[in-house]
Enzyme design. Structure first.
Site, PDB file in Angstrom:
ATOM      1  N   PHE A   1      -1.118  16.360   3.938  1.00 31.33           N
ATOM      2  CA  PHE A   1      -1.527  15.685   2.718  1.00 31.33           C
ATOM      3  C   PHE A   1      -0.354  15.668   1.746  1.00 31.33           C
ATOM      4  O   PHE A   1       0.174  16.704   1.384  1.00 31.33           O
ATOM      5  CB  PHE A   1      -2.744  16.365   2.077  1.00 31.33           C
ATOM      6  CG  PHE A   1      -3.356  15.500   1.014  1.00 31.33           C
ATOM      7  CD1 PHE A   1      -4.243  14.481   1.354  1.00 31.33           C
ATOM      8  CD2 PHE A   1      -3.008  15.663  -0.322  1.00 31.33           C
ATOM      9  CE1 PHE A   1      -4.771  13.649   0.377  1.00 31.33           C
ATOM     10  CE2 PHE A   1      -3.532  14.838  -1.297  1.00 31.33           C
ATOM     11  CZ  PHE A   1      -4.417  13.836  -0.948  1.00 31.33           C
TER      12      PHE A   1
ATOM     13  N   LYS B   1       0.542   7.530   8.513  1.00 28.43           N
ATOM     14  CA  LYS B   1       0.185   8.747   9.260  1.00 28.43           C
ATOM     15  C   LYS B   1      -0.564   8.309  10.511  1.00 28.43           C
ATOM     16  O   LYS B   1      -1.790   8.356  10.554  1.00 28.43           O
ATOM     17  CB  LYS B   1      -0.731   9.638   8.413  1.00 28.43           C
ATOM     18  CG  LYS B   1      -0.032  10.391   7.306  1.00 28.43           C
ATOM     19  CD  LYS B   1      -0.855  11.577   6.806  1.00 28.43           C
ATOM     20  CE  LYS B   1      -1.794  11.204   5.704  1.00 28.43           C
ATOM     21  NZ  LYS B   1      -2.325  12.355   4.936  1.00 28.43           N
TER      22      LYS B   1
ATOM     23  N   GLU C   1       0.834  -1.198   0.000  1.00 29.98           N
ATOM     24  CA  GLU C   1       0.000   0.000   0.000  1.00 29.98           C
ATOM     25  C   GLU C   1       0.873   1.255   0.000  1.00 29.98           C
ATOM     26  O   GLU C   1       2.031   1.213   0.447  1.00 29.98           O
ATOM     27  CB  GLU C   1      -0.914  -0.060   1.242  1.00 29.98           C
ATOM     28  CG  GLU C   1      -1.875   1.074   1.444  1.00 29.98           C
ATOM     29  CD  GLU C   1      -2.862   1.369   0.320  1.00 29.98           C
ATOM     30  OE1 GLU C   1      -2.391   1.639  -0.804  1.00 29.98           O
ATOM     31  OE2 GLU C   1      -4.077   1.375   0.568  1.00 29.98           O
TER      32      GLU C   1
ATOM     33  N   ARG D   1       1.034  12.040  -9.485  1.00 34.43           N
ATOM     34  CA  ARG D   1       1.567  10.716  -9.146  1.00 34.43           C
ATOM     35  C   ARG D   1       3.000  10.530  -9.659  1.00 34.43           C
ATOM     36  O   ARG D   1       3.758   9.725  -9.141  1.00 34.43           O
ATOM     37  CB  ARG D   1       0.698   9.607  -9.764  1.00 34.43           C
ATOM     38  CG  ARG D   1      -0.706   9.506  -9.181  1.00 34.43           C
ATOM     39  CD  ARG D   1      -1.366   8.212  -9.651  1.00 34.43           C
ATOM     40  NE  ARG D   1      -2.801   8.196  -9.469  1.00 34.43           N
ATOM     41  CZ  ARG D   1      -3.418   7.836  -8.340  1.00 34.43           C
ATOM     42  NH1 ARG D   1      -2.722   7.463  -7.302  1.00 34.43           N
ATOM     43  NH2 ARG D   1      -4.730   7.842  -8.267  1.00 34.43           N
TER      44      ARG D   1
HETATM   45  P1  IMP Z   1      -7.316   5.213   4.772  1.00 35.97           P
HETATM   46  O1  IMP Z   1      -8.440   4.276   4.508  1.00 35.97           O
HETATM   47  O2  IMP Z   1      -7.811   6.501   5.407  1.00 35.97           O
HETATM   48  O3  IMP Z   1      -6.179   4.626   5.557  1.00 35.97           O
HETATM   49  O4  IMP Z   1      -6.853   5.730   3.387  1.00 35.97           O
HETATM   50  C1  IMP Z   1      -5.880   5.247   2.630  1.00 35.97           C
HETATM   51  C2  IMP Z   1      -5.959   5.830   1.240  1.00 35.97           C
HETATM   52  O5  IMP Z   1      -6.289   7.243   1.258  1.00 35.97           O
HETATM   53  C3  IMP Z   1      -4.603   5.734   0.613  1.00 35.97           C
HETATM   54  O6  IMP Z   1      -4.447   4.515  -0.048  1.00 35.97           O
HETATM   55  C4  IMP Z   1      -4.585   6.926  -0.308  1.00 35.97           C
HETATM   56  O7  IMP Z   1      -5.152   6.573  -1.541  1.00 35.97           O
HETATM   57  C5  IMP Z   1      -5.467   7.961   0.373  1.00 35.97           C
HETATM   58  N1  IMP Z   1      -4.647   8.934   1.136  1.00 35.97           N
HETATM   59  C6  IMP Z   1      -4.568   9.070   2.468  1.00 35.97           C
HETATM   60  N2  IMP Z   1      -3.724  10.059   2.811  1.00 35.97           N
HETATM   61  C7  IMP Z   1      -3.238  10.555   1.658  1.00 35.97           C
HETATM   62  C8  IMP Z   1      -2.284  11.601   1.348  1.00 35.97           C
HETATM   63  O8  IMP Z   1      -1.708  12.281   2.210  1.00 35.97           O
HETATM   64  N3  IMP Z   1      -2.035  11.792   0.035  1.00 35.97           N
HETATM   65  C9  IMP Z   1      -2.626  11.073  -0.952  1.00 35.97           C
HETATM   66  N4  IMP Z   1      -3.506  10.085  -0.721  1.00 35.97           N
HETATM   67  C10 IMP Z   1      -3.818   9.837   0.579  1.00 35.97           C
HETATM   68 MG    MG Z   2      -4.213   4.018  -2.060  1.00 35.77          MG
END
Ligand code: IMP
Ligand code: MG
Length: 174
Positions: A151, A130, A98, A164
């Site tokens: 972010f 994070k 991931e 990307r």
């Molecule tokens: P989670 O379900 O909140 O842990 O989200 C994970 C997904 O959110 C990641 O696989 C990313 O696609 C997106 N995401 C979370 N934080 C960021 C960031 O700081 N930059 C870009 N994408 C993020």
């Molecule tokens: Mg992702």
């Protein structure tokens, strides 16, 4: 894209060095096993491509695409599988790859979903974590960098499908 709007958080050279370390540890841990890496589209594509080139054990790859309903930069917790695996993972050693663990909702869902398919083992490697943002407890087995609650974009990570391709991990100042 305007370079002034972004600030480098982790330069490409540092990412490469850390990935080599992660790959050495993973190669050591899975030595003697056939490893299947599952990349989570699309963010993990670049990380996975660099990671596999540093592994010195037999490895196969597959991909899944998931999306969370709701706002784009925050996860809603409802996850939908948009693309599933091409193969059964029963009795395989599986490592989910991931880009970032944020709230933990996506990976908690994905982990449970894949665990129910009875792999021999199931672990997670994430490039970024994070931890401050967690909504559900989730601890990746391997992690490249823990970062603060900002972010980030680049090295596979997007903002609205852009950025990307940046070689460094950058903070987007909006
Ligand atoms: P989670 O379900 O909140 O842990 O989200 C994970 C997904 O959110 C990641 O696989 C990313 O696609 C997106 N995401 C979370 N934080 C960021 C960031 O700081 N930059 C870009 N994408 C993020
Ligand atoms: Mg992702």
């Amino acid at each position: 894209m305007n370079r002034e709007q972004m600030e480098v958080m982790i330069p490409a050279e540092e990412i490469e060095k850390r990935i080599a370390e992660l790959a050495a540890k993973i190669s050591e841990d899975y030595r003697g096993h056939d490893l299947l890496l599952i990349g989570v589209l699309k963010g993990a594509v670049i990380f996975l491509s660099d990671l596999i080139r540093h592994l010195d054990i037999p490895v196969a790859i597959d991909f899944m695409a998931v999306s969370s309903y709701g706002a784009d930069t925050t996860s809603s917790g409802v996850v939908r599988i948009q693309k599933d695996l091409e193969q059964s993972i029963k009795d395989k050693d599986v490592l989910i790859v991931e880009d970032i663990v944020d709230t933990g909702l996506t990976l908690s869902y994905l982990f449970e979903n894949l665990a129910s398919r009875n792999p021999r083992s199931l672990k997670v490697v994430t490039l970024l974590d994070k931890p401050e943002r967690r909504k559900v407890e989730f601890n990746p087995d391997y992690c490249g960098f823990c970062i603060p609650d900002r972010f980030v974009i680049g090295y596979g990570l997007d903002f609205d499908e852009n950025y990307r391709q940046l070689p460094d991990i950058c903070v987007l100042n909006q």
